[in-house]
Design an enzyme around this catalytic site. Structure first.
Site, PDB file in Angstrom:
ATOM      1  N   SER A 145       0.630  -1.019   0.000  1.00 24.10           N
ATOM      2  CA  SER A 145      -0.029  -0.051  -0.045  1.00 24.10           C
ATOM      3  C   SER A 145       0.810   1.294   0.125  1.00 24.10           C
ATOM      4  O   SER A 145       2.049   1.184   0.254  1.00 24.10           O
ATOM      5  CB  SER A 145      -0.862  -0.039   1.459  1.00 24.10           C
ATOM      6  N   TYR A 158      -2.983  -1.145  10.378  1.00 22.11           N
ATOM      7  CA  TYR A 158      -2.619  -1.353   8.678  1.00 22.11           C
ATOM      8  C   TYR A 158      -1.036  -0.754   8.565  1.00 22.11           C
ATOM      9  O   TYR A 158      -0.278  -1.688   7.722  1.00 22.11           O
ATOM     10  CB  TYR A 158      -3.576  -0.467   8.173  1.00 22.11           C
TER      11      TYR A 158
HETATM   12  C1  BGC Z   1      -6.282   1.567   1.645  1.00 21.31           C
HETATM   13  C2  BGC Z   1      -7.240   2.593   1.583  1.00 21.31           C
HETATM   14  C3  BGC Z   1      -6.953   4.164   1.088  1.00 21.31           C
HETATM   15  C4  BGC Z   1      -5.824   4.182   0.378  1.00 21.31           C
HETATM   16  C5  BGC Z   1      -5.296   5.228   0.165  1.00 21.31           C
HETATM   17  C6  BGC Z   1      -5.104   1.907   0.880  1.00 21.31           C
HETATM   18  O1  BGC Z   1      -4.067   1.077   1.069  1.00 21.31           O
HETATM   19  O2  BGC Z   1      -6.546   0.390   1.842  1.00 21.31           O
HETATM   20  O3  BGC Z   1      -8.439   2.525   2.516  1.00 21.31           O
HETATM   21  O4  BGC Z   1      -8.272   4.890   0.650  1.00 21.31           O
HETATM   22  O5  BGC Z   1      -4.965   3.242   0.808  1.00 21.31           O
HETATM   23  O6  BGC Z   1      -5.162   6.250   1.249  1.00 21.31           O
END
Ligand code: BGC
Length: 257
Positions: A145, A158
């Site tokens: 991410s 996360y």
């Molecule tokens: C997350 C999303 C978020 C995006 C941008 C992703 O990794 O799962 O919830 O909108 O990042 O911030």
């Protein structure tokens, strides 16, 4: 079957929906056989498998909770038993839970870290052991991410998992390079998938987010799948230890609202 992944077998975790589904279908369209992993929703996994087969590849379904070591081992075993080999692993399964740091429970911490990080860790281990024994090359592609690098207030679990995934990838690129196994991350930004359903339904939140994205739109799962295909294909043979941001420029332009 011809295609950029002809003759290859790929495991794609969390491929019942979203980014994982798009990657499985794209790989199949390039001649790969795919192991469609799902945790709860057999119907969604079946949809992925039938779209993958319509795209030209073969697909098998394996139910596996990646946070469970026996399940991860079974995913790899099923690839070999049913498809004869396993060349590509996409660690895509992931979840997020929103909570202020001081409210995070041990259970939520465990769930997020176990699926996002421990799952990728031990599934990669099971995948690599077989390749090492057979002296075969391989590709590991993690769906990380932008938050492997960028803050995400109220998503500390996360961020911890994705930050861990970043260093796991870098470490494994070095450890596994001599085995000709490449390891890379794809770092999606805001992609229109079920993980973002709630945010997309909130007009002001969505507008604030879009204002932060230089390309002015959310990404699609297919935007991510194209980069995964590159990393899995011969074109990506000399790429290891890198993170590919697929975020419309978000990480260069983030402002808290
Ligand atoms: C997350 C999303 C978020 C995006 C941008 C992703 O990794 O799962 O919830 O909108 O990042 O911030």
């Amino acid at each position: 079957m011809s295609g950029r992944l002809a003759g290859k077998v790929a495991i794609v975790t969390g491929s019942g929906s979203g980014i994982g589904q798009a990657i499985a279908i794209r790989f199949a369209s390039e001649g790969a056989s795919v192991v469609v992993d799902y945790r709860n929703h057999l119907d969604q996994a079946q949809e992925t498998a039938s779209k993958a087969e319509a795209a030209g590849g073969k697909a098998i379904l394996v139910k596996a909770d990646v946070s469970n070591l026996a399940d991860t081992q079974n995913l790899v075993d099923q690839a070999y038993a049913q498809l004869g080999r396993c060349d590509i692993l996409v660690n895509n399964a992931g979840i997020e839970k929103s909570a202020a740091f001081w409210d995070v429970t041990e259970a939520d911490y465990d769930t997020v870290l176990d699926i996002n990080l421990k799952g990728a860790f031990f599934l990669t281990q099971a995948f690599v052991r077989r390749l090492r024994d057979a002296k075969q090359p391989g590709r590991v592609i993690n769906t990380s991410s932008v938050h492997e690098d960028m803050v995400f207030p109220n998503f500390s679990t996360y961020c911890a998992s994705k930050g861990g995934m970043r260093m796991l990838m870098r470490d494994l690129a070095v450890e596994l390079g001599p085995l000709n196994i490449t390891v890379n991350n794809i770092a999606p930004g805001a992609i229109a998938t079920p993980i973002n359903t709630k945010m997309m339904a909130n007009k002001s939140q969505l507008e604030a987010l879009l204002a932060n994205i230089p390309l002015g739109r959310m990404g699609t799962p297919e935007d991510v799948a194209g980069v995964a295909l590159f990393l899995a294909s011969d074109d990506g043979a000399y790429v290891t230890g890198s993170t590919y941001f697929v975020d419309g420029g978000l990480i260069r332009n983030y402002h808290e609202q």
